[in-house]
Design an enzyme around this catalytic site. Structure first.
Site, PDB file in Angstrom:
ATOM      1  N   ASP A 160      -3.381   3.370  -1.761  1.00  0.00           N
ATOM      2  CA  ASP A 160      -3.908   4.717  -2.011  1.00  0.00           C
ATOM      3  C   ASP A 160      -3.075   5.529  -3.009  1.00  0.00           C
ATOM      4  O   ASP A 160      -3.189   6.740  -3.078  1.00  0.00           O
ATOM      5  CB  ASP A 160      -4.138   5.493  -0.703  1.00  0.00           C
ATOM      6  CG  ASP A 160      -2.971   5.395   0.242  1.00  0.00           C
ATOM      7  OD1 ASP A 160      -1.861   5.115  -0.237  1.00  0.00           O
ATOM      8  OD2 ASP A 160      -3.156   5.598   1.449  1.00  0.00           O
ATOM      9  N   ASP A 208      -0.534   6.029   3.550  1.00  0.00           N
ATOM     10  CA  ASP A 208       0.651   5.226   3.842  1.00  0.00           C
ATOM     11  C   ASP A 208       1.158   4.510   2.603  1.00  0.00           C
ATOM     12  O   ASP A 208       2.083   3.714   2.666  1.00  0.00           O
ATOM     13  CB  ASP A 208       0.366   4.231   4.971  1.00  0.00           C
ATOM     14  CG  ASP A 208      -0.815   3.325   4.634  1.00  0.00           C
ATOM     15  OD1 ASP A 208      -1.338   3.434   3.515  1.00  0.00           O
ATOM     16  OD2 ASP A 208      -1.201   2.518   5.491  1.00  0.00           O
ATOM     17  N   ASP A 233      -5.871   9.421   4.920  1.00  0.00           N
ATOM     18  CA  ASP A 233      -6.309   8.047   4.965  1.00  0.00           C
ATOM     19  C   ASP A 233      -6.356   7.699   6.453  1.00  0.00           C
ATOM     20  O   ASP A 233      -5.680   8.343   7.253  1.00  0.00           O
ATOM     21  CB  ASP A 233      -5.264   7.193   4.241  1.00  0.00           C
ATOM     22  CG  ASP A 233      -5.752   5.800   3.950  1.00  0.00           C
ATOM     23  OD1 ASP A 233      -6.961   5.648   3.747  1.00  0.00           O
ATOM     24  OD2 ASP A 233      -4.927   4.889   3.924  1.00  0.00           O
TER      25      ASP A 233
HETATM   26  P1  ADP Z   1      -8.241   2.786   5.049  1.00  0.00           P
HETATM   27  O1  ADP Z   1      -9.025   3.640   4.157  1.00  0.00           O
HETATM   28  O2  ADP Z   1      -8.641   2.953   6.470  1.00  0.00           O
HETATM   29  O3  ADP Z   1      -6.760   2.919   4.859  1.00  0.00           O
HETATM   30  P2  ADP Z   1      -8.430   0.449   3.332  1.00  0.00           P
HETATM   31  O4  ADP Z   1      -9.092   1.123   2.182  1.00  0.00           O
HETATM   32  O5  ADP Z   1      -7.024   0.048   3.153  1.00  0.00           O
HETATM   33  O6  ADP Z   1      -8.614   1.273   4.684  1.00  0.00           O
HETATM   34  O7  ADP Z   1      -9.282  -0.813   3.729  1.00  0.00           O
HETATM   35  C1  ADP Z   1     -10.629  -0.636   4.032  1.00  0.00           C
HETATM   36  C2  ADP Z   1     -11.219  -1.829   4.709  1.00  0.00           C
HETATM   37  O8  ADP Z   1     -11.144  -2.946   3.845  1.00  0.00           O
HETATM   38  C3  ADP Z   1     -10.509  -2.245   5.966  1.00  0.00           C
HETATM   39  O9  ADP Z   1     -11.005  -1.549   7.076  1.00  0.00           O
HETATM   40  C4  ADP Z   1     -10.850  -3.720   6.020  1.00  0.00           C
HETATM   41  O10 ADP Z   1     -12.120  -3.909   6.586  1.00  0.00           O
HETATM   42  C5  ADP Z   1     -10.915  -4.118   4.575  1.00  0.00           C
HETATM   43  N1  ADP Z   1      -9.658  -4.702   4.103  1.00  0.00           N
HETATM   44  C6  ADP Z   1      -8.756  -4.155   3.292  1.00  0.00           C
HETATM   45  N2  ADP Z   1      -7.725  -4.987   3.063  1.00  0.00           N
HETATM   46  C7  ADP Z   1      -7.988  -6.091   3.802  1.00  0.00           C
HETATM   47  C8  ADP Z   1      -7.302  -7.319   4.024  1.00  0.00           C
HETATM   48  N3  ADP Z   1      -6.139  -7.593   3.455  1.00  0.00           N
HETATM   49  N4  ADP Z   1      -7.899  -8.215   4.817  1.00  0.00           N
HETATM   50  C9  ADP Z   1      -9.075  -7.966   5.402  1.00  0.00           C
HETATM   51  N5  ADP Z   1      -9.754  -6.840   5.239  1.00  0.00           N
HETATM   52  C10 ADP Z   1      -9.235  -5.905   4.457  1.00  0.00           C
HETATM   53 MG    MG Z   2      -5.075   2.476   3.595  1.00  0.00          MG
END
Ligand code: ADP
Ligand code: MG
Length: 630
Positions: free
Chosen positions: A526, A522, A328
């Site tokens: 996920d 983390d 991730d």
């Molecule tokens: P990653 O795969 O990098 O761990 P996530 O799947 O957790 O990222 O989130 C993907 C995207 O969704 C983030 O880059 C952000 O743009 C958006 N996002 C997720 N959760 C939030 C939140 N609580 N507030 C704002 N944007 C969010």
């Molecule tokens: Mg994430």
């Protein structure tokens, strides 16, 4: 590993020493004086009985219960058979060495069982709780959530909580292996199992002891022996067939050749009887049965010391053959601490935009959310915020003062239909929109940027070095940001703009291509991927319950190099297991063949049993030494 003998083990050791001294004396006497055979038999019986009376007793009881394949029973038959064949010193010595092996085994297994928790040394014995202004020392289980506990320098923090008063630094090395202390002050979280170093702190507990990090870790590690590896199950099955086969072999060897060669001659009978006894002595599969689980235990214990928790031997086995690592991005390869780069408002002011975003995010534990709240700095009145919904991989929506707001990425903007536009700056873009009677109204965006973890590049290059073929990053973030990170780290592949469900599909694709896939995340949104991969590795688990629960391997700190250590530990464990299995089987096979041919005597047979057992145990203990990647 510390060896502390129990009383029972000490008694056993004294008996062994006494029997050994006696046996030496008897050997000297029979060497010096010409004794009649019955006298010799009688005096050799003395050390024999001293060393093995409990074996004889158990064997007898087992015989009554019809357990003829019990190793103690076989030992009795073998030694009595040797006495019958006039091999007095051998018979006595076999019993003595057998007991040496038993003692060794009991010490090794006993201390390894205790050692994982001891090795980690994180269990707090007491907690000092302040009730009505009075301090009292109680067991950690008795402290309720929300009570105030006081922790003095040098003490373990017994329960997870928040610092109410005082400043100090905390040593987390028992949990994470990381030796640099962490400073804590008012409102900081502290984790149970860490050690308070410099100042007196008062901590308001946020969980019970049972729900605290320390209890979860201990429970996890102590249960790890229940999940058996395939080799362990194989060995158990193998032992079930091996022993009866060898015993039947011994029986045939004792009877058939003598009947053919010369049923009337005692010399012939004696010769084959000794060969049969050799078989019986080698028949015990304990070198395998004991050393294989012990190796896994050692590997899991050694890793735990470094803050790497492997939930079972089965995972050790899989981890050793991982060839694809999927990561991730946020919080895993990057720090997950975003700095606000710029604010581009629409219709409202910069400050208003940040106010709204921070209010929306104030209930979320996502790294993006926490970074925006941190950047806002001011007070957030949570009484006016309601109906907060987190949309995984997209963002959040919340009602503030009666208006519905959306705060998240472009995916979320498409969902609510706001007329958003992208930004020329590189970074993660968090858009904000609000619902009006005329549809969604775009309020602008905040550009935030994350940094790559210092340790990540090293982890990726080490992974390549140890032969992990592919490193893949999956992220919900934008293509541009993803490419930047992937290029900087030298990843094999990356996929951007994925929802949590898409990440599962990506992992499934790799699995269907036959790769052995570990996913590292983390634990924030996920969990499904962690569970779907062959091995789910959760990172930065200090204080995150979700991660500890859904993963197969838990890295307490957030350093990606922990993955390399975990894989190397697993491989080392598997190597030791294979060495032990191969060594034990080979030695036993050779001695069985030599025994049948009449070349191997009882002394060699004892080596084949006890010697192999002890060597295998010593080898297994090596698994406990943590691997170094420096
Ligand atoms: P990653 O795969 O990098 O761990 P996530 O799947 O957790 O990222 O989130 C993907 C995207 O969704 C983030 O880059 C952000 O743009 C958006 N996002 C997720 N959760 C939030 C939140 N609580 N507030 C704002 N944007 C969010
Ligand atoms: Mg994430």
């Amino acid at each position: 590993m510390k060896f502390k003998l129990t009383r029972k083990q000490k008694k056993m050791m004294h008996r062994i020493i006494a029997a050994a001294v006696l046996l030496a004396a008897v050997a000297a006497i029979t060497h010096l004086f010409e004794l009649p055979w019955w006298a010799e038999l009688l005096i050799y019986m003395v050390p024999y009985v001293i060393a093995g009376y409990d074996v004889l007793k158990t064997a007898f009881i087992n015989l009554i219960h019809g357990q003829v394949f019990d190793e103690k029973f076989l030992m009795m038959v073998a030694t009595l058979g040797a006495f019958g064949a006039s091999e007095y010193p051998e018979a006595s010595a076999v019993m003595l060495f057998y007991q040496v092996g038993e003692l060794f085994q009991s010490i090794a297994v006993g201390s390894s069982r205790r050692s994982i928790s001891q090795l980690m040394d994180i269990r707090p014995d007491t907690a000092t709780v302040i009730r009505d202004g009075v301090e009292s020392t109680v067991s950690p289980e008795e402290v309720n959530v929300g009570e105030l506990i006081i922790v003095r320098p040098g003490e373990k923090i017994p329960i997870d909580g928040i610092v109410e008063e005082g400043v100090s630094s905390v040593n987390t090395s028992a949990l994470t292996g990381e030796s640099v202390p962490v400073d804590v002050a008012y409102s900081d979280n502290v984790i149970s199992g860490t050690v308070n170093l410099t100042g007196v702190i008062k901590v308001k507990t946020t969980t019970t002891f049972g729900q605290s990090t320390v209890s979860k870790i201990l429970e996890l590690v102590e249960n790890s022996s229940e999940k058996k590896a395939k080799v362990e199950n194989f060995i158990t099955k193998f032992a079930r067939y091996y022993t009866p086969c060898v015993v039947i072999g011994a029986l045939i060897l004792a009877v058939v050749p003598s009947l053919i060669q010369g049923p009337g001659s005692w010399e012939v009978w004696k010769n084959w009887l000794i060969r049969a006894c050799v078989f019986l002595v080698v028949s015990c599969p304990c070198a395998l049965v004991v050393s294989v689980p012990l190796s896994f235990f050692g590997g899991i214990g050694g890793a735990a010391k470094e803050g790497i928790l492997i939930k079972g031997a089965n995972y050790t086995e899989t981890l050793a053959c991982i060839d694809t690592l999927v990561f991730d991005k946020t919080g895993t390869l990057t720090k997950g601490i975003f700095a606000v780069e710029d604010i581009h408002p629409n219709l409202i002011s910069e400050a208003e935009l940040l106010d709204i975003a921070a209010a929306c995010e104030s209930f979320s534990s996502h790294p993006v959310a926490q970074s925006i709240v941190r950047a806002h700095e001011g007070h957030i009145d949570s009484a006016n915020i309601g109906d907060v919904t987190e949309i995984a991989g997209k963002g959040v929506k919340a009602v503030i003062d009666g208006t519905l707001y959306y705060c998240g990425n472009s995916g979320l903007m498409e969902l609510c239909g706001a007329d958003y536009h992208d930004c020329h700056l590189t970074g993660t873009i968090i858009h904000v929109a609000r619902e009006t009677a005329a549809g969604s109204e775009y309020l602008g965006h905040i550009i935030i940027n994350d940094e790559i973890k210092e340790d990540a590049a090293r982890a990726i290059s080490l992974l390549k070095m140890i032969g992990v073929k592919r490193t893949v990053m999956l992220t919900g973030d934008k293509e541009k940001v993803a490419k930047n990170v992937a290029d900087k780290l030298g990843l094999t592949d990356y996929h951007a703009e994925l929802l949590p469900a898409d990440k599962v599909i990506q992992v499934e694709q790799l699995l269907s291509q036959g790769y052995k896939v570990a996913f590292t995340g983390d634990g924030i949104n996920d969990a499904p991927v962690l569970m779907r991969a062959d091995i789910g590795i959760a990172m930065g688990a200090m204080g995150s319950d979700a991660a500890i629960e859904s993963a197969d391997v838990v890295l307490m700190d957030d350093k990606p190099t922990g993955i390399v250590k975990a894989i190397l530990t697993a491989r080392k464990t598997m190597r030791i297991v294979k060495e032990n299995v191969a060594f034990a089987l080979a030695v036993k096979a050779v001695i069985l063949v030599l025994g049948a041919l009449g070349i191997a005597n009882m002394w060699l047979a004892v080596f084949g049993d006890v010697g192999v057992l002890i060597l295998a145990i010593l080898n297994a203990i090596r698994a406990m030494k943590p691997v170094s990647i420096d």
